[in-house]
Write an enzyme that holds these catalytic residues in place. Structure first.
Site, mmCIF file in Angstrom:
data_model
loop_
_atom_site.group_PDB
_atom_site.id
_atom_site.type_symbol
_atom_site.label_atom_id
_atom_site.label_comp_id
_atom_site.label_asym_id
_atom_site.label_seq_id
_atom_site.Cartn_x
_atom_site.Cartn_y
_atom_site.Cartn_z
ATOM 1 N N ASP A 1 3.074 18.608 36.419
ATOM 2 C CA ASP A 1 3.387 20.191 36.467
ATOM 3 C C ASP A 1 1.952 20.812 36.827
ATOM 4 O O ASP A 1 1.187 21.480 36.245
ATOM 5 C CB ASP A 1 3.817 20.656 35.055
ATOM 6 C CG ASP A 1 2.964 20.205 34.027
ATOM 7 O OD1 ASP A 1 2.072 19.258 33.872
ATOM 8 O OD2 ASP A 1 2.975 21.121 33.002
ATOM 9 N N HIS B 1 -7.250 16.306 29.581
ATOM 10 C CA HIS B 1 -6.161 15.917 29.011
ATOM 11 C C HIS B 1 -5.654 14.988 30.072
ATOM 12 O O HIS B 1 -5.351 13.714 29.730
ATOM 13 C CB HIS B 1 -4.853 17.015 28.749
ATOM 14 C CG HIS B 1 -5.239 17.879 27.501
ATOM 15 N ND1 HIS B 1 -5.276 17.705 26.350
ATOM 16 C CD2 HIS B 1 -5.593 19.341 27.620
ATOM 17 C CE1 HIS B 1 -5.626 18.829 25.688
ATOM 18 N NE2 HIS B 1 -5.877 19.787 26.646
#
Length: 318
Positions: free
Chosen positions: A11, A246
């Protein structure tokens, strides 16, 4: 050409951009495609961001596919305001990138993943860093996908630390817990790289200054978007020491599992709206005595990973 093939499912926000750069830079894998997802931004924006970032890095040969537009239980998706504060309204820190000459592929991301799973089997590494909607859809369309993919390393979840949406729920899982539960219960050779480890890997403006010093357009643009992310972490009081890596950590672990310490654990995801036990990644007590092929990362070699990440970034941005 590397034997191991990698597909990213992104995303595409800021840490996803870093994941693309890492996958392009690491000589141990060949990035064969990116599937776009919703989350940090809308699926179409995500796809165009991925294309433009690949173009910036000089790899226009990597195709980008459109994935699912929204979660498996809804009929639309709205970007959360907090996501726009962290990633910018365009998903990449309001940084303007040159338009890629390549267009999004006509084949669906789901079909591309199914096709690749059958073609590459054990040599395929799949890295979803957003909601797990696309992988769940692929499994439901072709159940063999769950056992064909060589390894799936997801960025999401939280086992030993609080979530970042609720005390129990991490953002990617929160987008579609029902799909995530399908993945956790059916996908073999699965490693969860959650907040337990990603929050321990921080980048600062000291590193992005080195990217700028390269004097390249890629170095400048990546420094701009990462500085936006670092500022957001500081201003929103997420972490004042730096911003978490992340998604690139998930890519790194997919290539080299020795970056993290894992525990074998058969997990599931809760999705009980009535009790509010929604989106928790937790061990499945009904399967505690059964063999497991899934792992949860609980510790990370922070210094080694951040150092290796920085060296790869300096290489690819040069």
């Amino acid at each position: 050409m590397a034997q191991k093939k990698m597909i990213l499912d992104l995303d595409t926000g800021i840490d996803d951009a870093l994941a693309i750069a890492y996958a392009v830079a690491d000589p141990n894998v060949e990035l064969i495609g990116i599937i776009s997802s919703y989350g940090n931004t809308y699926v179409e924006t995500s796809a165009q961001n991925s294309l433009n970032l690949l173009h910036l890095l000089g790899v226009d040969d990597v195709p980008v596919f459109i994935g699912e537009q929204h979660s498996s239980t809804t009929d639309h998706f709205d970007v959360m305001p907090i996501s726009q504060l962290i990633h910018g309204k365009n998903g990449i820190g309001e940084v303007k990138l040159s338009q890629s000459p390549r267009l999004v592929e006509k084949q669906s991301g789901i079909d591309f993943l199914i096709e690749a799973a059958h073609k590459y089997t054990d040599d395929l590494i799949f890295i979803p860093t957003g909601p797990l909607t696309n992988l769940a859809a692929a499994i439901e369309k072709d159940p063999k996908v769950a056992t064909l993919i060589g390894h799936t390393t997801l960025m999401g979840g939280a086992l030993t630390v609080p979530g970042n949406v609720t005390p129990f729920t991490e953002a990617n899982i929160h987008q579609d817990p029902e799909a995530a539960d399908i993945v956790f219960q059916k996908q073999t050779n699965l490693t969860m790289v959650g907040l337990d480890v990603t929050l321990r890997t921080l980048l600062t403006k000291q590193e992005t200054a080195q990217w700028r010093a390269l004097g390249t357009t890629a170095g400048e643009k990546f420094a701009e978007l990462m500085d936006f992310y670092i500022d957001a972490y500081f201003n929103l009081n997420i972490d004042k020491k730096g911003a978490a890596l992340h998604d690139p950590l998930a890519v790194a672990v997919g290539i080299d599992a020795s970056y993290v310490t894992t525990i074998p654990l058969t997990m599931h995801v809760t999705y009980d709206q009535e009790t509010g036990d929604y989106g928790r990644t937790i061990g499945d007590k009904e399967k505690l005595l059964q063999p497991t092929t899934s792992q949860a990362a609980v510790l990370v070699d922070t210094d080694r990973f951040v150092s290796d990440f920085q060296q790869l970034m300096l290489n690819v941005l040069a």
